[in-house]
Design a protein around this motif. Structure first.
Motif, mmCIF file in Angstrom:
data_model
loop_
_atom_site.group_PDB
_atom_site.id
_atom_site.type_symbol
_atom_site.label_atom_id
_atom_site.label_comp_id
_atom_site.label_asym_id
_atom_site.label_seq_id
_atom_site.Cartn_x
_atom_site.Cartn_y
_atom_site.Cartn_z
ATOM 1 N N TYR A 116 1.259 5.482 7.132
ATOM 2 C CA TYR A 116 2.333 4.331 7.550
ATOM 3 C C TYR A 116 2.295 3.924 8.715
ATOM 4 O O TYR A 116 1.701 4.607 9.618
ATOM 5 C CB TYR A 116 3.707 4.760 7.235
ATOM 6 C CG TYR A 116 3.998 5.342 5.876
ATOM 7 C CD1 TYR A 116 3.933 4.386 4.570
ATOM 8 C CD2 TYR A 116 4.258 6.513 5.582
ATOM 9 C CE1 TYR A 116 4.303 5.105 3.374
ATOM 10 C CE2 TYR A 116 4.523 7.317 4.317
ATOM 11 C CZ TYR A 116 4.301 6.137 3.103
ATOM 12 O OH TYR A 116 4.533 6.760 1.933
ATOM 13 N N VAL A 117 2.333 2.831 8.947
ATOM 14 C CA VAL A 117 2.443 2.088 10.371
ATOM 15 C C VAL A 117 3.827 2.136 10.693
ATOM 16 O O VAL A 117 4.817 1.568 10.015
ATOM 17 C CB VAL A 117 1.903 0.500 10.597
ATOM 18 C CG1 VAL A 117 2.197 -0.028 11.594
ATOM 19 C CG2 VAL A 117 0.559 0.431 9.885
ATOM 20 N N PRO A 120 5.657 -2.068 11.302
ATOM 21 C CA PRO A 120 5.032 -3.068 10.701
ATOM 22 C C PRO A 120 5.776 -4.215 10.965
ATOM 23 O O PRO A 120 6.572 -4.493 10.896
ATOM 24 C CB PRO A 120 5.174 -2.633 9.308
ATOM 25 C CG PRO A 120 6.253 -1.813 9.036
ATOM 26 C CD PRO A 120 6.464 -0.959 10.384
ATOM 27 N N ASP A 125 0.600 -4.990 7.143
ATOM 28 C CA ASP A 125 1.066 -3.837 7.890
ATOM 29 C C ASP A 125 1.735 -2.770 6.869
ATOM 30 O O ASP A 125 1.852 -1.523 7.060
ATOM 31 C CB ASP A 125 1.694 -4.096 8.958
ATOM 32 C CG ASP A 125 0.945 -4.649 9.991
ATOM 33 O OD1 ASP A 125 -0.609 -4.592 10.137
ATOM 34 O OD2 ASP A 125 1.587 -5.654 10.881
ATOM 35 N N PHE A 126 2.449 -3.292 5.925
ATOM 36 C CA PHE A 126 3.441 -2.555 5.101
ATOM 37 C C PHE A 126 2.477 -1.840 4.185
ATOM 38 O O PHE A 126 1.675 -2.265 3.264
ATOM 39 C CB PHE A 126 4.423 -3.304 4.396
ATOM 40 C CG PHE A 126 5.660 -4.004 5.666
ATOM 41 C CD1 PHE A 126 6.649 -3.146 5.415
ATOM 42 C CD2 PHE A 126 5.461 -5.031 6.073
ATOM 43 C CE1 PHE A 126 7.653 -3.365 6.645
ATOM 44 C CE2 PHE A 126 6.375 -5.435 7.007
ATOM 45 C CZ PHE A 126 7.423 -4.597 7.255
ATOM 46 N N ASN A 127 3.303 -0.617 3.959
ATOM 47 C CA ASN A 127 2.861 0.310 2.749
ATOM 48 C C ASN A 127 3.774 0.948 1.937
ATOM 49 O O ASN A 127 4.397 1.606 2.323
ATOM 50 C CB ASN A 127 1.945 1.435 3.117
ATOM 51 C CG ASN A 127 1.476 2.406 2.212
ATOM 52 O OD1 ASN A 127 1.618 2.322 0.948
ATOM 53 N ND2 ASN A 127 1.383 3.670 2.445
ATOM 54 N N ASN A 266 8.857 1.230 5.567
ATOM 55 C CA ASN A 266 7.575 0.751 4.474
ATOM 56 C C ASN A 266 8.190 1.177 3.135
ATOM 57 O O ASN A 266 7.803 0.123 2.407
ATOM 58 C CB ASN A 266 6.687 1.654 4.937
ATOM 59 C CG ASN A 266 5.684 1.027 6.052
ATOM 60 O OD1 ASN A 266 4.801 0.510 5.967
ATOM 61 N ND2 ASN A 266 5.828 1.675 7.407
#
Length: 380
Positions: A116-117, A120, A125-127, A266
């Protein structure tokens, strides 16, 4: 004569529909797949629809013959709708955004220790997935190959190895273009099937593995616990719960503790539509339509989602499922409601109620007591 007829009924009870119905089913898919391709604005969908349509058309022609030709028809449908696209689309670099998410999360896990960032800022950028899916991004080749393999293996272990299920468009399309929901659905089926076979610990492990991939797997645990408790009692149910919760916790908790803010952004806020960045999962289902067009619609959709979950939970207490069919059907109903009511949702989530519904409707093998009873009734 009565004996011969009874054996005939027992032999063929629970098998797929005869040649006319199967031929019409493949012919319908041969029409719908190209229509979908023309209507979609996504390149992978268009490529899949045109190629799969040709496979379905050939399958429709073969299905009009003998039993051997019908088996060949199913193989052709699987090849045209699943196997060929799983080779052609990755080779052309075509796929839905979740393929990139899985690949990127695997790279982040390898390089930073987390998939994960923390902060984000853009959709890319999101997971929104749980940590287990990042493992598919670490494997060589395209993640779709491994996701499809995990799905097929789970279905086979659950006794649900049906060619028509793999080839039907709601399953074949996500297998070819994305596939992140399919191993989750397969492991859920496996967990329900193992619980029905009297293997609560293994059922818990299967459900725990599914729960490390996506939140959509978590509703399966209370349903399976109700099934195990109804069939075998409280102690086996506790063993199932311990195996499932321990597996999921061991995989998820470390990432929650090391970066709680990033995990929540996320995996919780983004899928529920609670971030400033809008999720691309925006199929025009009731939950999304409420969130997009009604003031306070996100809260309304989430309230309805919680109410549906509470109602399903109430049915587990008042009338717990006593068979695999009942448990799979209850779970299919609950996930169907969730698919319709989530603010950030997509038509692809229909694979959950579809696959679990197939498990619920799975015919008994020839020669079981129920089949023999049906045969006797048919010739009485």
């Amino acid at each position: 004569m009565r004996k011969i007829l009874g054996e005939h009924v027992a032999r063929y009870a629970g098998r797929p529909p005869g040649p006319p119905a199967e031929r019409y089913a493949w012919a319908g898919c041969a029409v719908l797949a190209p229509v979908f391709a023309l209507a979609s604005d996504m390149g992978p969908h268009r490529v899949w629809g045109l190629g799969a349509g040709a496979g379905y058309a050939l399958a429709a022609g073969l299905a009009s013959g003998s039993g051997r030709r019908r088996a060949a028809a199913r193989a052709v449908a699987v090849a045209g709708a699943v196997v060929v696209p799983l080779v052609a689309l990755p080779a052309a670099g075509l796929g839905q955004s979740e393929v990139g998410v899985v690949e990127r999360s695997g790279h982040l896990l390898l390089t930073t220790g987390s998939p994960y960032v923390t902060g984000p800022a853009a959709v890319g950028d999101f997971n929104p997935y749980l940590p287990g899916l990042a493992l598919f991004g670490l494997l060589p080749g395209d993640p779709r190959w491994w996701l499809a393999g995990a799905f097929v293996a789970a279905l086979a272990a659950a006794g649900l190895h049906r060619a028509w299920l793999l080839a039907c468009p709601p399953v074949a399309l996500p297998l070819a273009v994305g596939g992140v929901d399919l191993p989750v659905a397969g492991l859920m089926c496996l967990g329900v099937a193992l619980a029905g076979r009297g293997c609560p610990g293994r059922a818990g492990l299967a459900l725990g593995a599914a729960a490390t991939l996506k939140w959509t797997a978590w509703p399966a645990l209370p349903v399976v616990l109700a099934l195990v408790a109804a069939r075998r009692g409280g102690r086996p149910a506790l063993r199932c719960a311990a195996a499932g919760v321990a597996t999921a916790t061991a995989a998820v908790l470390p990432f929650v503790l090391t970066d709680p803010a990033g995990f929540v952004r996320n995996v919780v806020a983004f899928p529920l539509g609670l971030t400033s960045v809008v999720s691309p999962a925006a199929s025009p289902l009731p939950g999304h339509l409420l969130a997009a067009h009604v003031p306070g619609g996100t809260l309304v959709a989430l309230t309805l989602l919680v109410a549906g979950a509470l109602l399903i939970t109430l049915t587990l207490v008042v009338r717990p499922p006593g068979t695999v069919r009942e448990a799979a059907g209850r779970l299919a109903l609950g996930l169907g409601l969730a698919t319709a009511l989530m603010p950030a949702t997509r038509f692809g989530y229909v694979v959950y109620p579809l696959v679990l519904g197939a498990l619920a409707c799975r015919g008994r093998p020839p020669g079981t007591p129920a089949t023999r009873s049906a045969a006797k009734a048919a010739v009485a």
